[in-house]
Design a protein around this motif. Structure first.
Motif, short mmCIF file in Angstrom:
data_model
loop_
_atom_site.label_atom_id
_atom_site.label_comp_id
_atom_site.label_asym_id
_atom_site.label_seq_id
_atom_site.Cartn_x
_atom_site.Cartn_y
_atom_site.Cartn_z
N SER A 1 0.86 -1.19 0.00
CA SER A 1 0.00 0.00 0.00
C SER A 1 0.89 1.24 0.00
O SER A 1 2.01 1.20 0.48
CB SER A 1 -0.89 0.02 1.24
N THR A 2 0.36 2.31 -0.52
CA THR A 2 1.11 3.55 -0.59
C THR A 2 0.39 4.62 0.22
O THR A 2 -0.80 4.86 -0.01
CB THR A 2 1.22 4.02 -2.05
N VAL B 1 9.38 0.44 4.31
CA VAL B 1 8.53 1.52 4.80
C VAL B 1 8.54 1.62 6.32
O VAL B 1 8.83 0.66 7.02
CB VAL B 1 7.06 1.35 4.32
N TYR C 1 9.07 6.07 2.93
CA TYR C 1 9.85 5.07 2.23
C TYR C 1 11.29 5.32 2.66
O TYR C 1 11.83 6.41 2.42
CB TYR C 1 9.68 5.21 0.72
N HIS D 1 7.10 10.34 -0.70
CA HIS D 1 6.54 9.45 -1.71
C HIS D 1 7.67 8.57 -2.21
O HIS D 1 8.85 8.89 -2.04
CB HIS D 1 5.94 10.29 -2.85
N LYS D 2 7.32 7.47 -2.83
CA LYS D 2 8.33 6.56 -3.38
C LYS D 2 9.22 7.27 -4.39
O LYS D 2 10.42 7.02 -4.46
CB LYS D 2 7.62 5.38 -4.04
#
Length: 167
Positions: A61-62, A113, A131, A151-152
């Motif tokens: 999940s993000t 994460v 991240y 964010h990634k």
């Protein structure tokens, strides 16, 4: 039976003294004993599957940060949603390194994460949505805690930071 359980349907006792060792064991020869004995297996399986699901969910999940028209910032992630008003932001900065030292008070920490509630040595009470190997990081100081987000993709983090600054 198996050297570990007691199975005697003629004995109405649910708990009986162990033949070897100290303590008691369950008589699975009774209906209640069977429910207890097999119920423990079901309970343990549910706990293992549940915690495994949470770990898998964290990996795939993000966390998503959205800035609403009303000036409310919402961070969405299963079990760790958080929102705050932009007017409550005391300080906003973009950093390439996170502070060293701290502990997790309630959250998820995997190889990729870090999400949840933490107490960092430099910041104190904090909510992290990170991240690990994807700098930069947005650090938001609120009256009672810090929120750290990224964010990634670094470009997405910079875009969100610019949007926060513009408001």
């Amino acid at each position: 039976m198996n050297g570990t359980t007691y199975n005697n349907p003629n004995d109405r006792s649910i708990m009986v003294p162990k033949r070897i060792g100290i303590g008691t064991t369950i008589n699975i020869g009774t209906k209640t004993g069977k429910y207890i004995y097999y119920g423990l297996f079901v309970f343990v399986a549910e706990v293992i599957i549940g915690t495994g699901w949470i770990s898998v969910q964290a990996e795939f999940s993000t966390p998503v940060m959205k800035i609403g028209d009303s000036g409310t910032v919402k961070i969405q992630f299963p079990m760790y949603n958080y929102s705050f008003a932009l007017e409550d932001v005391l300080e906003l900065k973009l950093v390439d390194q996170l502070p060293e030292g701290g502990r997790r008070t309630n959250g998820i920490g995997t190889d990729k994460v870090v999400i949840g509630n933490f107490k960092l040595d430099q910041f104190g009470k904090s909510k992290l949505y990170l991240y690990k190997q994807s700098p930069p990081y947005i650090v938001i100081r609120l009256p009672d805690l810090y929120v750290v987000y990224n964010h990634k993709e670094a470009s997405e983090t910079r875009q969100i930071f610019a949007e926060l600054q513009g408001r």
